[in-house]
Design an enzyme around this catalytic site. Structure first.
Site, short mmCIF file in Angstrom:
data_model
loop_
_atom_site.label_atom_id
_atom_site.label_comp_id
_atom_site.label_asym_id
_atom_site.label_seq_id
_atom_site.Cartn_x
_atom_site.Cartn_y
_atom_site.Cartn_z
N TRP A 267 1.12 -0.98 0.17
CA TRP A 267 0.25 0.17 0.24
C TRP A 267 0.61 1.34 -0.09
CZ3 TRP A 267 -2.41 2.44 5.11
CH2 TRP A 267 -3.40 3.16 4.59
N ASP B 147 -1.87 -5.38 9.16
CA ASP B 147 -2.55 -4.57 8.34
C ASP B 147 -4.05 -5.20 8.28
OD1 ASP B 147 -3.50 -2.92 7.59
OD2 ASP B 147 -2.14 -1.93 6.19
N LYS C 114 -13.27 -0.45 4.25
CA LYS C 114 -13.17 -1.59 3.61
C LYS C 114 -15.03 -1.18 4.03
CE LYS C 114 -9.77 0.31 1.71
NZ LYS C 114 -9.53 1.10 1.28
C1 LIG Z 1 -3.68 -2.38 3.29
C2 LIG Z 1 -3.65 -0.61 3.63
N1 LIG Z 1 -3.73 -0.48 5.17
C3 LIG Z 1 -4.57 0.57 5.57
C4 LIG Z 1 -5.85 1.41 5.11
C5 LIG Z 1 -6.39 1.84 5.58
O1 LIG Z 1 -7.19 3.02 5.56
P1 LIG Z 1 -8.29 3.88 6.14
O2 LIG Z 1 -6.67 4.59 6.87
O3 LIG Z 1 -9.29 4.49 4.93
O4 LIG Z 1 -9.30 2.67 7.11
C6 LIG Z 1 -6.12 0.95 3.41
C7 LIG Z 1 -6.89 1.85 2.69
O5 LIG Z 1 -6.74 1.80 1.73
C8 LIG Z 1 -4.86 -0.46 2.76
O6 LIG Z 1 -5.81 -0.68 1.57
#
Ligand SMILES: Cc1ncc(COP(=O)(O)O)c(C=O)c1O
Length: 405
Positions: free
Chosen positions: A130, A214, A253
């Site tokens: 990411w 994660d 999500k």
């Molecule tokens: C691998 C991963 N970790 C963490 C996140 C964090 O998402 P958010 O801060 O929107 O909850 C994302 C979002 O795209 C992600 O793809």
């Protein structure tokens, strides 16, 4: 010169820059295959029916107030988060859980916490990962070395498990941090099998690494939170609880609550004494940074999970989202193979979740945008959320044209 006149120009974030470029594009046929945000078959934001009902319940509550949450977060969210992550597998394991500003906040908080208390020398990230992982760690601790472990074999579009294991065995040192993704790996859509997860956990244990799992897509990958959460529970239960680790959890999500910024950090330790110390430090960091987390989204999540009817609806919602993505995978694969588009497309069917790598080069991605108004990340990552039954043929044809130019 005034103080701020001399500041350097910061590099803009790729994803947000593309969102702006897409908005400005006036072509009717344009397709955005960048964002990690679920869209329905009309490419529109989808409010989960379970979330709509939860909102009604919350708003009808005569005791609804706007008090600040306790330091560890809205209590029902914290217990719900733990339940979703670990089910009933924790037993007597010691754990500290804190609500966070979504998954990003959870990743950030554990990075900040480890930098404060353990000063790890190196953080290991998957190649690729990411795009925010390296940014979070660099921002939190610029002095910490960032290294990549092999993950995706670009030639075969498969997991390079041998490369990953041997690199960690040979090059990682005791106390290093390793960031792993629990399911629906971003950006590859490729997850280790259970057997491979065991091998990964073995290395973490043997080498004395600190794993961060994660977990941004639980329930979003297969539609089943227990299935998607298998590795979280495996880490919690293996070796009689010998391994310390953390889970950075996002509800963006799986509840479609992107703007509410709901998440949690779980730190699993060997004993209650350590857990108490972890809690005290997390509170100290959080007080200086945010004081407390927002409560509305937290109430929505807790209301859904605690109410049997809403939970049932949420399960249907997860099936709807994960099912639509699987359908889009099948359709895109079908359209590309029908055209004999050069490349390896089989993995589109076996990858999971929102993303897959297309193998398109950065130049091809630019051509796709310039000629066909189809937007991918420069890495060639495709987000299936932007595909619909109405545009999948156009997207496949555009990809075909660009590859066979
Ligand atoms: C691998 C991963 N970790 C963490 C996140 C964090 O998402 P958010 O801060 O929107 O909850 C994302 C979002 O795209 C992600 O793809």
């Amino acid at each position: 010169m005034a103080l701020l006149e001399q500041i350097p120009v910061a590099v803009p974030d790729n994803t947000f820059a593309i969102i702006e470029a897409f908005k400005a594009d006036t072509e009717e046929k344009k397709v955005n295959l960048c964002p990690g945000i679920y869209r329905d078959d009309n490419a529109k934001t989808w409010v989960l029916p379970s979330v709509k009902k939860a909102r009604e319940i919350i708003q009808a509550d005569p005791h609804l107030n706007h008090d600040i949450s306790p330091q560890m977060g809205y209590p029902d969210l914290v217990s719900t988060a733990r339940q979703i992550t670990f089910g009933d597998t924790l037993g007597s394991r010691s754990i500290t859980s804190m609500q966070t500003i979504a998954g990003t906040g959870a990743n950030y908080l554990i990075a900040r916490f480890l930098s404060c208390v353990a000063q790890p020398k190196t953080v290991w990230l998957s190649n690729p990962t990411w795009e925010n992982h390296p940014k979070i760690w660099r921002h939190t601790n610029p002095a910490m070395e960032q290294r990549l472990y092999p993950y995706y074999d670009y030639k075969t579009s498969t997991l390079d498990i041998e490369g990953m294991i041997s690199t960690m065995k040979e090059q990682a040192s005791r106390g290093d941090v390793i960031v792993l993704q629990a399911c629906a790996h971003n950006p590859t859509g490729l997850d280790p099998s259970r057997e491979q997860w065991e091998a990964i956990a073995n290395v973490c244990e043997e080498k004395g690494l600190f794993p961060i799992l994660d977990s941004a897509y639980q329930g979003f990958a297969t539609g089943d939170i227990d299935n998607d959460g298998w590795v979280l529970r495996h880490f919690a239960t293996r070796s009689n609880g010998a391994i310390e680790f953390a889970v950075a959890q996002s509800f963006s999500k799986n509840f479609g609550l992107y703007g509410e910024r709901v998440g949690a950090l779980h730190v699993v330790t060997r004993n209650h004494n350590t857990a108490a110390k972890v809690e005290a430090t997390l509170k100290q960091i959080s007080r200086a940074e945010i004081t407390s987390t927002p409560s509305f989204g937290a109430k929505v999540v807790a209301t859904i999970v605690q109410n049997p009817d809403l939970r049932e609806q949420w399960q249907q919602d997860l099936n709807t989202m994960s099912g639509r993505l699987r359908d889009m995978r099948r359709r895109l694969h079908g359209e590309l193979t029908k055209r004999d588009t050069p490349g390896n497309w089989r993995h589109l069917l076996t990858d999971i979740g929102m993303f897959s790598m297309t193998g398109l080069s950065q130049e091809q991605v630019t051509t796709l945008k310039d000629m066909f108004h189809v937007y991918l990340l420069p890495t060639g990552r495709l987000s299936f959320t932007g595909l619909t039954t109405g545009n999948v043929e156009y997207v496949a044809e555009s990809i075909h044209q660009v590859i066979t130019l």
